[in-house]
Enzyme design. Structure first.
Site, short mmCIF file in Angstrom:
data_model
loop_
_atom_site.label_atom_id
_atom_site.label_comp_id
_atom_site.label_asym_id
_atom_site.label_seq_id
_atom_site.Cartn_x
_atom_site.Cartn_y
_atom_site.Cartn_z
N SER A 329 0.80 -1.23 0.00
CA SER A 329 0.00 0.00 0.00
C SER A 329 0.83 1.27 0.00
CB SER A 329 -0.94 0.00 1.21
OG SER A 329 -1.95 -0.97 1.03
N ASP A 353 -16.86 1.71 -1.43
CA ASP A 353 -15.97 0.60 -1.05
C ASP A 353 -16.77 -0.43 -0.27
OD1 ASP A 353 -14.07 -1.12 -0.14
OD2 ASP A 353 -12.80 0.39 0.82
#
Length: 720
Positions: A329, A353
């Site tokens: 990430s 999401d």
């Protein structure tokens, strides 16, 4: 009548023989005269030179090798003198018997014999090779008294390389070693001046800065012209040119900071690179585990070599620039910057999401701790949303991702002043066609793009690349080639040459777009995944945690199924910069197989920032807990960084500093000393000349393959 005729014939024959003899004598004298003229006139100069060479000899004087210091003047590599006992195999009839006899006078261990045999296999038979080093005065006296018994054996005074801080900074400093046959062959292609400078030199830089800055450190070889007796002994010195010592390298590295980071890693594997975004200077360059370069000074023994070379943790591997890893990430801020710069997304666009993303019949997941909901770009970075970046990668496509991120330094060498940097992998359709041989493997599938968005899939980069990219992003597009050497000092002329980092063309990033990303990365430290680590910090910073898969998961396989194997666990990563208003440091950290980025990598970055920005050194309690991955914000009372003693043996550090001062003074004296007269006292060339250093006879170490994820189709899973 007959008698008179015979007498006349005999007289005629006699005269003929007399004339012939005279002509023969004249011919001989003519030949002698011609030969004399040829030798005395035509060949005069050549024969004079040959005659002179029979009674004189030129002895090269190898210069003192240059010092290596950190930015604050701490000596990291110096020289010390010692006597060595050396054997020339070609001059010894019974080598084993000679060594056995020597062992009666001087201690010779089995490892010394093994080292000599190894050196013999790598050297020519007529070269002088050490059987023992660092002889004491008593041992020198014992051998000198019995020297007549050992033809082909002699004592030489040499300079040895010393690394007073031991393992600290070994990968960036490197080490020197005996010149091997391959290197000698390569020298044949050098310019004559460069080749001549290495006459008499037996050692050369093998790794790190010792290798990269070999010509600066080596110096210029001097010489002595000696008159010799018929027995070959020096009678007097006819001419003398002192050697010019090598230049001193002053690094941008702060060795106290370097030592702190290495201590925080302790026995864990990983790498860290810290860079000043304003100029590209490298402040810390860590690869763990490391090794002690002093092991190579006398020639590393077989046991230590085997332990280093066969160690599963690969201590000889420079993980900072040769270890390639999926960024996890930590890649997301760069993906977001690429989206803004290419116009693919605006910061305000909201993506729902739901923790899963479906594409091509496959579902890509999110970590169990993630929370669903609508997310814009800032919140996607702060909360490390996988779904947001899965969809972004699909919208951009692999080639656009490549074209936008390659200028940040991904997938290419940064140009650091070390040898052996790897390029890493920033995939594209063209990259895959050249990477794989089979036609069915060369096609890029759309599903392979999805995991690129969260730093998985084919993405593999070095910490040096991640640190450089973070530096570029934090400075709104300013780019520099990273540099370890800050300054080169000429110890003879007392001149200093600044080594400027090469400025590259800035990236055309729009300030308002950069502010979006930097603000989101600051949010990570105050409300996101690293908030607990940076609680109470006396400065504002920006960062991004990353948890990258070390191995891919098969269909249906869960991470918990492989977690039991420590070396298959996720890597812990963190990229950061500080202070956020005007960054002076950018860092990339990885701790291999250590789990979430917030548990192991981010705490190391916090303590690094505290050292650089606050002058604070963590407490002993905090260091012990951080080594175990059990800290967030620092615990205990921090200490002043300036009060912490240097790492390594205090006596060695002090001796190195003293030797450095003496070396500088000696260099100045040599440069200004008048040429000695031809009647100067004779000096035995065997002891009078000290080469720059002596170290391992091993060739340059070839690091094992870099740790990296296997090249395979994108894998789904946690990437925080």
């Amino acid at each position: 009548m007959t008698v008179m005729k015979n007498i006349q014939q005999e007289l005629g024959g006699f005269r003929l023989r007399l004339v012939a003899a005279g002509l023969f004598v004249l011919l001989c004298f003519g030949l002698l005269t011609a030969r004399l003229l040829f030798l005395q006139v035509t060949q005069h100069d050549n024969l004079l030179d040959r005659a002179e060479s029979n009674r004189t000899t030129i002895v090269p004087i190898v210069p003192n090798r240059g010092l290596i210091k950190d930015r604050n003047g701490v000596v990291l590599a110096s020289n010390y003198s010692a006597y060595t006992l050396e054997i020339t195999p070609a001059k010894v009839d019974d080598l084993d018997g000679t060594i056995d006899a020597l062992a009666q006078l001087i201690e010779i261990q089995p490892r010394d014999r093994k080292r000599l045999k190894r050196l013999m296999s790598e050297s020519k038979n007529f070269e002088s090779l050490p059987i023992r080093t660092k002889l004491s005065d008593t041992e020198v006296a014992k051998f000198t008294a019995q020297r007549f018994r050992f033809p082909g054996v002699e004592i030489k005074a040499r300079l040895f390389r010393n690394y007073p801080l031991g393992e600290v900074g070994a990968h960036l400093i490197g080490y020197i070693g005996r010149i091997n046959q391959a290197e000698k062959k390569a020298m044949d292609d050098w310019e004559e001046e460069d080749f001549a400078n290495y006459r008499g030199t037996e050692y050369i830089g093998k790794l790190g800065l010792e290798q990269a800055y070999e010509r600066e450190l080596h110096g210029i070889t001097g010489f002595e012209q000696l008159e010799t007796s018929a027995g070959g002994r020096a009678v007097r010195r006819l001419a003398h040119k002192p050697p010019t010592p090598g230049n001193t390298l002053v690094l941008s590295i702060d060795i106290r900071l370097q030592a702190l980071v290495e201590e925080l890693y302790k026995d864990r594997r990983g790498a860290l690179v810290a860079i000043d975004p304003r100029n590209g200077e490298v402040l810390a360059f860590v690869s763990k585990p490391t090794f002690d370069p002093n092991l190579f000074v006398d020639g590393i023994d077989a046991d230590n070599w085997r332990e280093l070379n066969e160690n599963i943790d690969k201590p000889l591997l420079n993980r900072a620039m040769r270890g390639t890893y999926p960024p996890g990430s930590t890649f997301k801020p760069f993906m977001a910057m690429a989206a803004l710069n290419s116009g693919k997304r605006s910061p305000s666009l909201i993506i729902q999401d739901n923790l899963t993303y479906s594409f091509g019949g496959r579902t890509f997941g999110s970590p169990e701790v993630d929370r669903p909901g609508p997310k814009d770009m800032r919140l996607a970075i702060v909360s490390s949303s996988n779904v947001y970046f899965y969809s972004l990668a699909n919208e951009m496509g692999v080639d656009l991702i490549h074209d936008e991120l390659e200028p940040f330094g991904f997938g290419r060498k940064t140009g650091i002043d070390l040898i052996g940097e790897l390029t890493g992998d920033l995939p594209s359709t063209a990259w895959k066609r050249t990477r794989f041989k089979k036609p069915e493997q060369q096609k890029w599938y759309a599903g392979e793009t999805i995991s690129l968005g969260i730093g998985q899939g084919y993405n593999n980069f070095t910490m040096l690349q991640l640190a450089t990219a973070t530096s570029t992003l934090s400075s709104a597009g300013l780019r520099y080639k990273p540099r370890l050497v800050r300054e080169i000092q000429d110890v003879v002329k007392h001149e200093q040459r600044r080594v400027a980092s090469d400025a590259m063309t800035p990236l055309p990033l729009r300030p308002e777009q950069v502010d979006v990303i930097l603000n989101a990365m600051h949010g990570v430290t105050v409300e996101g995944t690293s908030r607990a680590v940076f609680a109470g910090a006396g400065y504002k910073s920006g960062g991004k945690t990353g948890t990258a898969q070390a191995v891919g998961l098969r269909a249906g396989e869960k991470y918990k199924d492989i977690k039991a194997d420590e070396r298959k666990r996720d890597h812990s990563l963190y990229v950061a910069f500080a202070p956020i208003e005007a960054p002076t440091i950018a860092v990339a950290v990885i701790v291999e197989n250590a789990g979430f980025g917030s548990t192991s990598a981010a705490p190391i970055a916090r303590r690094l920032f505290d050292f650089v920005l606050m002058g604070q050194y963590p407490s002993e309690e905090d260091i012990a807990l951080t080594q175990q991955g059990k800290t967030t914000a620092p615990v205990g009372k921090p200490r002043l960084a300036t009060e912490i003693p240097l790492p390594g043996n205090a006596a060695d550090v002090a001796a190195a500093a003293s030797a450095a001062s003496a070396s500088a003074a000696g260099a100045s004296a040599s440069a200004s000393a008048p040429m000695p007269s031809a009647s100067a006292a004779s000096a035995a060339p065997a002891i009078a000349n000290m080469p720059a250093a002596s170290a391992s006879s091993k060739p340059a170490l070839r690091p094992a393959s870099a740790p990296r994820a296997a090249v395979q189709p994108p894998a789904s899973g946690a990437s925080r």
